[in-house]
Write an enzyme that holds these catalytic residues in place. Structure first.
Site, short mmCIF file in Angstrom:
data_model
loop_
_atom_site.label_atom_id
_atom_site.label_comp_id
_atom_site.label_asym_id
_atom_site.label_seq_id
_atom_site.Cartn_x
_atom_site.Cartn_y
_atom_site.Cartn_z
N TYR A 166 2.43 1.02 1.07
CA TYR A 166 1.72 2.29 0.90
C TYR A 166 0.32 2.23 1.51
O TYR A 166 -0.07 3.11 2.30
CB TYR A 166 1.63 2.64 -0.58
N LYS A 170 -1.21 4.28 4.84
CA LYS A 170 -2.32 5.23 4.78
C LYS A 170 -3.47 4.79 5.70
O LYS A 170 -4.18 5.64 6.25
CB LYS A 170 -2.81 5.38 3.34
#
Length: 241
Positions: A166, A170
């Site tokens: 994750y 990002k």
């Protein structure tokens, strides 16, 4: 052709995506709810139209090129342009596993949605955004993707600082945001990374300190920001990359 702003939000059936759609529709915009599941997409749109808001489901799976192409053609045929694109769709497969236990297949799946999906949707919608008088692309990111936070997460966020898939996705999204911002600056299309804040959603097991509605309101407000190439935070300021 409507004088309302035409807004497309990906991953808009629940959580921050749906809350953003509601907030922008309440501001008087025509909001298109991109979703991969038609049943959930229609239901989400119905919750807004039942409140007399201008909302519509658009079948769009950010990992499926065919639905992306179809969505762009539909928007062109029915609206002729796109004013705001909010790339909100995102997944995680980390489940608090340490980086050394994270299967590459899971990381690749995260990138398919959080990174490659954003590129695919953005490129497909660019011709429509160029027809807008003030095109805007907002990439929903996270402070967990900033090098400033990852290098010094502090005690409060330390447990989240090792999410390999994750967080790195990002970080890649933040870089993509800057690249598009620089490339589209002369075309008058603003591109920013947007932060909803630490919201309680399915992604974090509803452990966030803000509600999805609060996060959606932050994202909706940020889409009117005059700057380009910045990472807007939930308090109205900017994050260091």
């Amino acid at each position: 052709m409507t004088s309302k702003k035409i807004v497309l939000i990906t991953g808009a059936t629940k959580g921050i995506g749906l809350a953003t759609a509601a907030a922008l529709a309440q501001d008087g915009h025509a909001v298109l709810l991109g979703a991969r599941d038609p049943g959930r997409g229609e239901a989400a749109a119905a919750t807004l139209t039942s409140r007399a808001l201008d909302a519509r489901f658009i079948h769009l799976d950010v990992t499926d090129p065919a639905t992306i192409t179809s969505a762009a053609k539909l928007i062109e045929a029915d609206y002729g342009r796109l004013d705001v694109l909010v790339n909100n769709a995102a997944i995680t497969r980390d489940q608090s596993r340490p980086p050394g236990e994270m299967p590459v297949t899971d990381v690749r799946e995260i990138y398919e949605t959080n990174v490659f999906g954003v590129i695919a949707v953005t490129n497909a919608m660019l011709p429509l955004l160029r027809r807008s008088e003030s095109g805007y692309i907002g990439n929903v990111s996270s402070g967990l993707g900033t090098f400033a936070l990852l290098s010094n997460p502090g005690k409060e966020l330390a447990q989240y600082a090792t999410l390999l898939g994750y967080n790195s996705s990002k970080a890649a999204l933040n870089a993509i945001t800057l690249i598009y911002a620089n490339a589209l600056r002369d075309a008058g299309i603003r591109v920013n990374a947007l932060s909803p804040g630490f919201c309680a959603t399915d992604l974090n097991g509803h452990t966030g300190t803000l509600s999805a509605d609060e996060g959606g309101a932050h994202i909706a407000r940020q889409t009117s920001a005059p700057e380009t190439g910045v990472f807007l935070n939930e308090t109205g300021g900017t994050y260091p990359w």
